[in-house]
Design a protein around this motif. Structure first.
Motif, PDB file in Angstrom:
ATOM      1  N   PHE A  86       3.629  -6.351 -10.069  1.00 25.91           N
ATOM      2  CA  PHE A  86       4.145  -6.335 -11.438  1.00 25.91           C
ATOM      3  C   PHE A  86       3.085  -5.804 -12.403  1.00 25.91           C
ATOM      4  O   PHE A  86       3.357  -4.914 -13.224  1.00 25.91           O
ATOM      5  CB  PHE A  86       4.574  -7.742 -11.853  1.00 25.91           C
ATOM      6  N   ILE A  87       1.867  -6.322 -12.299  1.00 28.58           N
ATOM      7  CA  ILE A  87       0.779  -5.870 -13.170  1.00 28.58           C
ATOM      8  C   ILE A  87       0.475  -4.390 -12.906  1.00 28.58           C
ATOM      9  O   ILE A  87       0.284  -3.596 -13.839  1.00 28.58           O
ATOM     10  CB  ILE A  87      -0.480  -6.728 -12.947  1.00 28.58           C
ATOM     11  N   THR A  88       0.433  -4.013 -11.629  1.00 27.91           N
ATOM     12  CA  THR A  88       0.107  -2.635 -11.251  1.00 27.91           C
ATOM     13  C   THR A  88       1.108  -1.645 -11.828  1.00 27.91           C
ATOM     14  O   THR A  88       0.729  -0.629 -12.434  1.00 27.91           O
ATOM     15  CB  THR A  88       0.072  -2.500  -9.716  1.00 27.91           C
ATOM     16  N   PHE A  89       2.401  -1.922 -11.665  1.00 24.73           N
ATOM     17  CA  PHE A  89       3.412  -0.982 -12.157  1.00 24.73           C
ATOM     18  C   PHE A  89       3.569  -1.053 -13.672  1.00 24.73           C
ATOM     19  O   PHE A  89       3.955  -0.049 -14.294  1.00 24.73           O
ATOM     20  CB  PHE A  89       4.741  -1.201 -11.438  1.00 24.73           C
ATOM     21  N   MET A 105       0.824  -1.211   0.000  1.00 29.35           N
ATOM     22  CA  MET A 105       0.000   0.000   0.000  1.00 29.35           C
ATOM     23  C   MET A 105       0.859   1.263   0.000  1.00 29.35           C
ATOM     24  O   MET A 105       0.541   2.258  -0.669  1.00 29.35           O
ATOM     25  CB  MET A 105      -0.937   0.001   1.213  1.00 29.35           C
ATOM     26  N   ILE A 106       1.961   1.212   0.755  1.00 27.45           N
ATOM     27  CA  ILE A 106       2.877   2.352   0.788  1.00 27.45           C
ATOM     28  C   ILE A 106       3.533   2.541  -0.578  1.00 27.45           C
ATOM     29  O   ILE A 106       3.604   3.653  -1.109  1.00 27.45           O
ATOM     30  CB  ILE A 106       3.957   2.153   1.870  1.00 27.45           C
ATOM     31  N   ALA A 107       4.018   1.437  -1.164  1.00 24.97           N
ATOM     32  CA  ALA A 107       4.714   1.513  -2.451  1.00 24.97           C
ATOM     33  C   ALA A 107       3.809   2.040  -3.556  1.00 24.97           C
ATOM     34  O   ALA A 107       4.236   2.841  -4.396  1.00 24.97           O
ATOM     35  CB  ALA A 107       5.251   0.131  -2.827  1.00 24.97           C
ATOM     36  N   VAL A 108       2.545   1.632  -3.551  1.00 23.52           N
ATOM     37  CA  VAL A 108       1.605   2.033  -4.591  1.00 23.52           C
ATOM     38  C   VAL A 108       1.261   3.520  -4.491  1.00 23.52           C
ATOM     39  O   VAL A 108       0.884   4.143  -5.482  1.00 23.52           O
ATOM     40  CB  VAL A 108       0.332   1.153  -4.522  1.00 23.52           C
ATOM     41  N   TYR A 109       1.445   4.102  -3.305  1.00 19.94           N
ATOM     42  CA  TYR A 109       1.150   5.529  -3.135  1.00 19.94           C
ATOM     43  C   TYR A 109       2.033   6.386  -4.036  1.00 19.94           C
ATOM     44  O   TYR A 109       1.653   7.510  -4.404  1.00 19.94           O
ATOM     45  CB  TYR A 109       1.312   5.934  -1.674  1.00 19.94           C
ATOM     46  N   SER A 110       3.201   5.876  -4.425  1.00 16.38           N
ATOM     47  CA  SER A 110       4.055   6.624  -5.358  1.00 16.38           C
ATOM     48  C   SER A 110       3.355   6.813  -6.702  1.00 16.38           C
ATOM     49  O   SER A 110       3.554   7.828  -7.374  1.00 16.38           O
ATOM     50  CB  SER A 110       5.386   5.891  -5.559  1.00 16.38           C
ATOM     51  N   TYR A 117       9.497   4.264  -0.600  1.00 17.37           N
ATOM     52  CA  TYR A 117       8.659   3.552  -1.563  1.00 17.37           C
ATOM     53  C   TYR A 117       9.388   2.343  -2.156  1.00 17.37           C
ATOM     54  O   TYR A 117       8.785   1.280  -2.354  1.00 17.37           O
ATOM     55  CB  TYR A 117       8.219   4.494  -2.684  1.00 17.37           C
ATOM     56  N   SER A 118      10.672   2.493  -2.428  1.00 16.99           N
ATOM     57  CA  SER A 118      11.422   1.405  -3.058  1.00 16.99           C
ATOM     58  C   SER A 118      11.663   0.244  -2.097  1.00 16.99           C
ATOM     59  O   SER A 118      11.486  -0.924  -2.457  1.00 16.99           O
ATOM     60  CB  SER A 118      12.755   1.928  -3.607  1.00 16.99           C
ATOM     61  N   VAL A 119      12.052   0.557  -0.860  1.00 17.01           N
ATOM     62  CA  VAL A 119      12.247  -0.500   0.143  1.00 17.01           C
ATOM     63  C   VAL A 119      10.919  -1.197   0.442  1.00 17.01           C
ATOM     64  O   VAL A 119      10.856  -2.430   0.578  1.00 17.01           O
ATOM     65  CB  VAL A 119      12.873   0.076   1.430  1.00 17.01           C
ATOM     66  N   SER A 120       9.852  -0.415   0.538  1.00 13.75           N
ATOM     67  CA  SER A 120       8.516  -0.997   0.761  1.00 13.75           C
ATOM     68  C   SER A 120       8.151  -1.946  -0.376  1.00 13.75           C
ATOM     69  O   SER A 120       7.611  -3.038  -0.150  1.00 13.75           O
ATOM     70  CB  SER A 120       7.469   0.114   0.871  1.00 13.75           C
ATOM     71  N   LEU A 121       8.450  -1.536  -1.596  1.00 17.46           N
ATOM     72  CA  LEU A 121       8.147  -2.359  -2.759  1.00 17.46           C
ATOM     73  C   LEU A 121       8.929  -3.665  -2.722  1.00 17.46           C
ATOM     74  O   LEU A 121       8.379  -4.743  -3.001  1.00 17.46           O
ATOM     75  CB  LEU A 121       8.470  -1.587  -4.032  1.00 17.46           C
TER      76      LEU A 121
END
Length: 443
Positions: free
Chosen positions: A186-189, A145-150, A168-172
């Motif tokens: 993967f699909i989201t990004f 959820m944190i990573a997707v906020y980017s 964001y990168s470490v969370s991802l």
């Protein structure tokens, strides 16, 4: 003072959620299942974390980052895990708000999100030991959820500060270390990068870097020798028939199990989603045929849920599922079984049709339909695992939050100035939230 008051009102619901979760966690220990096994690993003479993780990757699991966190945190005092786990549960709900809601009526929306979050059956996280299960499912989802906020900040054209990039990168990286979420991310990004390129005719460097990190995690998972070794051992121990199944049968097994847990077992979250879809359709259209599609979905889901409560698994269609799926040699020629199977698939299609009716040809259709389908996919993926039956409910965690996220998007887009619509929202969320809170406090 006015800004401070608005800020307090905005985050007060999450403080309430945190208090509720601390009460729940105060009754939970780390003395069962995998918790004790991981704790005991660190007490072995000569234990070396990096060496242990290397050997684990070679012999059992690609969840290197997740298990590193477990080996560091679980041996500490139980209060450390209780506080961190509570924080991450709250972060999950908080970032659902940040990712899917606009600022208008945000205090009320956050209360609604908290009420919906309370419906989550936290008891699922006890299945393999509280610590091990939460750190394998709750924690990666929170960091996802944190990573997707980017992505949200990028499309809102809000600046990403320098100190945010590593977060964001470490969370991802942590989130994508869990197999179900690695595919979702993967699909989201991929979609985020594609849409940005289509709108701007250029590549967004940071979103591209995030996508490369997810690809690196997928390679780490697929190339892991331990995953293949574990599959052999778990097939032998839990599901000997699994090695004889072909790809198509594994797909059917995953789809059948997903349809079963979504529609033919107790599933409050699909009912909540159906009600919000119906409310969205009714608030946007007065034509009877549109409204019929909305209410038809809710009635179909509610009827299936009601009769499961009445009959349990003693009658059709609730007694059809077996470890070989819904479609197996003895059911292949049954017209009733095929009717039930395609009927359940049709309900899924009806959800997508209603979402399209609500949002038409907009990115909101892609967002809601995409989250719903990816949620189902995370459960259907278990058809390719011999632990499909012994993993129980914890593998539904991502799917449940995907359904809640769909509901939150729909809820956000309703007209809060309309008294009837606002009342309907409260009639959905308050009873469900109170029901969930009572169940949670009885853990």
């Amino acid at each position: 003072m006015h800004k401070s008051k608005k800020l307090i009102m905005k985050y007060l619901p999450f403080a309430f959620l945190g208090i509720a979760m601390l009460i729940v966690h105060s009754r939970i220990g780390l003395d069962t299942g995998d918790d004790t096994w991981f704790i005991n690993q660190t007490s072995v003479d000569g234990f070396n974390l990096l060496q242990w993780l290397f050997e684990r990757y070679q012999a059992w699991s690609s969840r290197t980052l997740v298990e590193a966190a477990m080996l560091i945190i679980l041996p500490l005092k139980v209060q450390v895990w209780r506080i961190l786990d509570t924080i991450l549960v709250v972060i999950t709900s908080m970032f659902m708000s940040k990712n899917f809601c606009t600022d208008e009526h945000i205090a009320l929306k956050n209360w609604l999100i908290v009420l919906l979050s309370l419906t989550i059956n936290f008891q699922y996280m006890s299945e393999a030991g509280w610590g091990a299960t939460t750190m394998n499912y709750v924690w990666p989802l929170a960091f996802a959820m944190i990573a997707v906020y980017s992505i949200r900040k990028t499309y809102d054209k809000k600046p990403i500060r320098k100190w945010e990039y590593p977060i964001y990168s470490v969370s991802l990286l942590f989130a994508a270390n869990m197999e179900q979420l690695s595919v979702v991310l993967f699909i989201t990004f991929c979609i985020a990068n594609l849409v940005y390129w289509m709108e701007n005719r250029k590549i967004h460097k940071y979103l591209a870097v995030q996508l490369l990190l997810v690809i690196a995690e997928l390679l780490w998972i697929f190339l892991c020798p331990g995953n293949a070794e574990r599959q052999i051992n778990e097939t032998r121990n839990w599901f000997p028939l699994f090695e004889k199944l072909g790809i198509l049968k594994k797909m059917e097994l995953g789809i059948s199990n997903t349809l079963n847990v979504v529609f033919l077992r107790e599933n409050l979250w699909i009912l909540i989603l159906a009600m919000f879809i119906c409310l969205a359709v009714w608030s946007r259209y007065k034509e009877w045929y549109y409204r019929l599609l909305g209410i038809g979905l809710t009635v179909a889901v509610a009827v299936l849920q009601f009769f499961y409560r009445v009959w349990g698994t003693t009658r059709k269609p609730y007694d059809l599922m077996s470890e070989r799926g819904l479609i197996r040699p003895e059911t292949m020629k049954s017209e009733k079984v095929w009717l039930i199977y395609f009927g359940l698939l049709f309900i899924c299609c009806l959800i997508l049709i209603d979402v399209y009716i609500v949002y038409q040809e907009s990115m909101r259709t892609v967002l809601v339909a995409g989250m719903f389908l990816m949620g189902l996919m995370t459960k259907a993926m278990m058809g390719f695992s011999p632990t499909i039956w012994v993993s129980f409910h914890r593998t539904e965690w991502v799917m449940i939050y995907a359904m809640l996220s769909c509901s939150i998007v729909l809820m956000n887009d309703l007209d809060y100035r309309n008294v009837k619509v606002k009342a309907a929202i409260l009639l959905i969320t308050i009873p469900c939230g109170l029901y969930g809170l009572v169940n949670m406090l009885h853990i």
